[in-house]
Motif scaffolding. Structure first.
Motif, PDB file in Angstrom:
ATOM      1  N   GLY A 380       0.800  -1.221   0.000  1.00  0.00           N
ATOM      2  CA  GLY A 380       0.000   0.000   0.000  1.00  0.00           C
ATOM      3  C   GLY A 380       0.831   1.268   0.000  1.00  0.00           C
ATOM      4  N   LYS A 381       2.110   1.150   0.275  1.00  0.00           N
ATOM      5  CA  LYS A 381       3.009   2.304   0.237  1.00  0.00           C
ATOM      6  C   LYS A 381       3.532   2.582  -1.176  1.00  0.00           C
ATOM      7  N   VAL A 382       3.289   1.660  -2.105  1.00  0.00           N
ATOM      8  CA  VAL A 382       3.792   1.809  -3.470  1.00  0.00           C
ATOM      9  C   VAL A 382       2.801   2.648  -4.277  1.00  0.00           C
ATOM     10  N   PRO A 383       3.243   3.714  -4.944  1.00  0.00           N
ATOM     11  CA  PRO A 383       2.324   4.508  -5.776  1.00  0.00           C
ATOM     12  C   PRO A 383       1.637   3.643  -6.834  1.00  0.00           C
ATOM     13  N   GLU A 384       0.404   4.003  -7.180  1.00  0.00           N
ATOM     14  CA  GLU A 384      -0.384   3.191  -8.106  1.00  0.00           C
ATOM     15  C   GLU A 384       0.257   3.066  -9.480  1.00  0.00           C
ATOM     16  N   ASP A 385       1.023   4.064  -9.910  1.00  0.00           N
ATOM     17  CA  ASP A 385       1.613   4.038 -11.241  1.00  0.00           C
ATOM     18  C   ASP A 385       3.006   3.397 -11.261  1.00  0.00           C
ATOM     19  N   GLU A 390       4.473  -8.248  -7.355  1.00  0.00           N
ATOM     20  CA  GLU A 390       3.527  -9.078  -8.106  1.00  0.00           C
ATOM     21  C   GLU A 390       2.605  -9.878  -7.199  1.00  0.00           C
ATOM     22  N   ILE A 391       2.862  -9.838  -5.890  1.00  0.00           N
ATOM     23  CA  ILE A 391       2.033 -10.515  -4.897  1.00  0.00           C
ATOM     24  C   ILE A 391       1.793  -9.541  -3.757  1.00  0.00           C
ATOM     25  N   LEU A 392       0.550  -9.466  -3.276  1.00  0.00           N
ATOM     26  CA  LEU A 392       0.256  -8.620  -2.124  1.00  0.00           C
ATOM     27  C   LEU A 392       0.791  -9.271  -0.852  1.00  0.00           C
ATOM     28  N   SER A 393       1.528  -8.481  -0.068  1.00  0.00           N
ATOM     29  CA  SER A 393       2.039  -8.935   1.220  1.00  0.00           C
ATOM     30  C   SER A 393       1.317  -8.140   2.296  1.00  0.00           C
ATOM     31  N   MET A 394       0.265  -8.714   2.864  1.00  0.00           N
ATOM     32  CA  MET A 394      -0.602  -7.997   3.807  1.00  0.00           C
ATOM     33  C   MET A 394      -0.308  -8.435   5.241  1.00  0.00           C
ATOM     34  N   HIS A 395       0.203  -7.491   6.066  1.00  0.00           N
ATOM     35  CA  HIS A 395       0.520  -7.758   7.469  1.00  0.00           C
ATOM     36  C   HIS A 395      -0.412  -6.901   8.326  1.00  0.00           C
ATOM     37  N   TYR A 396      -1.281  -7.360   9.178  1.00  0.00           N
ATOM     38  CA  TYR A 396      -1.533  -8.748   9.528  1.00  0.00           C
ATOM     39  C   TYR A 396      -3.043  -8.942   9.497  1.00  0.00           C
ATOM     40  N   PRO A 397      -3.568  -9.775   8.613  1.00  0.00           N
ATOM     41  CA  PRO A 397      -5.017  -9.966   8.554  1.00  0.00           C
ATOM     42  C   PRO A 397      -5.528 -10.754   9.754  1.00  0.00           C
ATOM     43  N   ASP A 398      -6.834 -10.589  10.034  1.00  0.00           N
ATOM     44  CA  ASP A 398      -7.421 -11.379  11.118  1.00  0.00           C
ATOM     45  C   ASP A 398      -7.799 -12.759  10.580  1.00  0.00           C
ATOM     46  N   THR A 399      -8.528 -13.510  11.368  1.00  0.00           N
ATOM     47  CA  THR A 399      -8.823 -14.897  10.988  1.00  0.00           C
ATOM     48  C   THR A 399      -9.716 -14.998   9.766  1.00  0.00           C
TER      49      THR A 399
END
Length: 409
Positions: A380-385, A390-399
């Motif tokens: 989410g810190k990477v500008p859209e352009d 190539e893979i979303l690294s999401m820290h930290y989702p719930d169950t």
């Protein structure tokens, strides 16, 4: 871990003397450090050899001109835990790290020998037959030298007929072998089938250099929202892993490497993320052998974020003075680990503020290895352009697995 404080920005030293075997004469002599934390400088017999940034990648030192076979060799290795260290390993670890963490080797090599060996496997559209490509470089090849390869099947070790198996060098400084392998046994986490690739450098019929590589026939693809291994969708279930020892801290030991791999398999995991630095070569060998997918992560952590006071500011993400540090240890990770089938993706850092040095890191990986995807946190810190993962690294989702972080859902 043994009560010795490692102070920031203050160097400390290792000293060692040994006798160099006389039969090393006529060879290129190298020292290989597989992991020293963190900023290192080396002297051999009073001659300054080189510096190195990064505590978790393997690097070589050519010491041929500083030594005499049959004589004593004196080494001085200076190490510093720098406050601006991009891995930040002494900060997030809650204890300071310093010293030699992994193996040190003394190598005697021919004056000409293969380097930068890359092995790739590319399946046809039905994932039935595969093209095996082996490439590499060689410096100072001589007139009667040739490179030979041989391929042995898993378990039986019977040799497979290769139509392209020998190349006369004759001043050729790079080589490429391409062979079609009919119906190879595939490698994945449930079926870790390993072939033995033997590469030999010969002068007429005399073997000057020879090495064995355990390789796996496997192909990675991202198709939409699916991660595919050999054309089949795979879900990754696993954990983050540190090198950790109760008395020795971040030291890597063969016993603990094996215990971690076996515990992961017993827990029904198929995936390990090497947070937050590349693992030892031995750990990846075990993942190849037992069957574990690996996210190999370069040692860039909490740049511009989450740092304790002693390691601030640490905002190097856009600083050109640090670009070489980002790219050099990234190159060491990729070049040292690219032939492991267990490595299925590269991570260019953990929980960092995005900047130009991460964009350059992504671009370098894509230019040098097209066989694996790249992951970055926080995406989410990477500008859209900007294309930098190539893979979303999401820290930290719930169950539930759902999350909204820095504008990405």
């Amino acid at each position: 871990m043994q009560g010795y404080a490692i102070k920031h920005d203050i160097p400390f030293f290792y000293k060692k003397s040994f006798m160099l075997p006389s039969d090393f004469d006529g060879h290129k002599i190298k020292l290989r450090f597989e992991g020293v934390y963190s900023y290192a400088r080396l002297w051999v017999n009073g001659t300054y050899i080189r510096e190195h940034h990064g505590g978790f990648t393997a690097w070589d030192c050519d010491i041929t001109d500083a030594i005499n076979p049959g004589d004593s060799v004196k080494l001085i290795l200076e190490l510093t835990d720098r406050a601006d260290e991009i891995s930040y390993a002494s900060g997030y670890a809650k204890h300071q790290i310093g010293g030699i963490l992994r193996n040190v080797s003394l190598l005697a090599l021919p004056l000409s020998y293969p380097e930068n060996i890359t092995v790739t496997t590319d399946f046809d559209e039905n994932f039935e037959n595969a093209i095996l490509k082996v490439t590499g470089d060689i410096k100072n090849p001589q007139k009667d030298m040739h490179i030979d390869i041989a391929l042995q099947k898993p378990k039986s070790k019977s040799e497979i007929l290769l139509h392209n198996n020998s190349i006369e060098l004759n001043q050729i400084h790079s080589f490429q072998f391409t062979n079609t392998i009919l119906k190879p046994e595939k490698w994945d986490a449930e079926h870790p089938n390993l072939y033995t690739l033997v590469i030999s450098l010969k002068e007429k019929e005399d073997i000057l250099w020879q090495n064995e590589y355990l390789i796996g026939f496997r192909e990675i693809e991202i198709r939409g929202n699916k991660f595919l291994v050999n054309g089949k969708e795979v879900k990754l279930r696993g954990a983050c892993r540190h090198d950790i020892h109760p008395l020795l801290g971040r030291l890597s030991t063969p016993e603990y490497d094996l215990k971690d791999v076996l515990l992961a398999k017993e827990a029904n995991m198929n995936f390990i993320r090497t947070s937050h630095y590349p693992p030892s070569e031995n750990f990846l060998d075990l993942c190849d052998r037992y069957g574990l997918y690996v996210e190999d992560e370069t040692a860039v952590c909490f740049v511009g974020s989450h740092r304790i006071e002693e390691y601030r500011p640490g905002d190097s993400e856009n600083d050109p003075e640090y670009t070489d540090q980002y790219l050099s240890q990234l190159a060491e990770m990729v070049n040292n680990h690219k032939n492991h089938p267990s490595v299925i993706m590269w991570s260019i850092g953990n929980e960092n503020e995005f900047g130009s040095n991460f964009k350059k890191s992504f671009d370098w990986v894509k230019e040098n290895d097209e066989t694996r995807p790249v992951i970055f946190s926080y995406p989410g810190k990477v500008p859209e352009d900007v294309n930098s993962y190539e893979i979303l690294s999401m820290h930290y989702p719930d169950t539930s697995g759902n999350m909204n972080q820095y504008g990405i859902k």
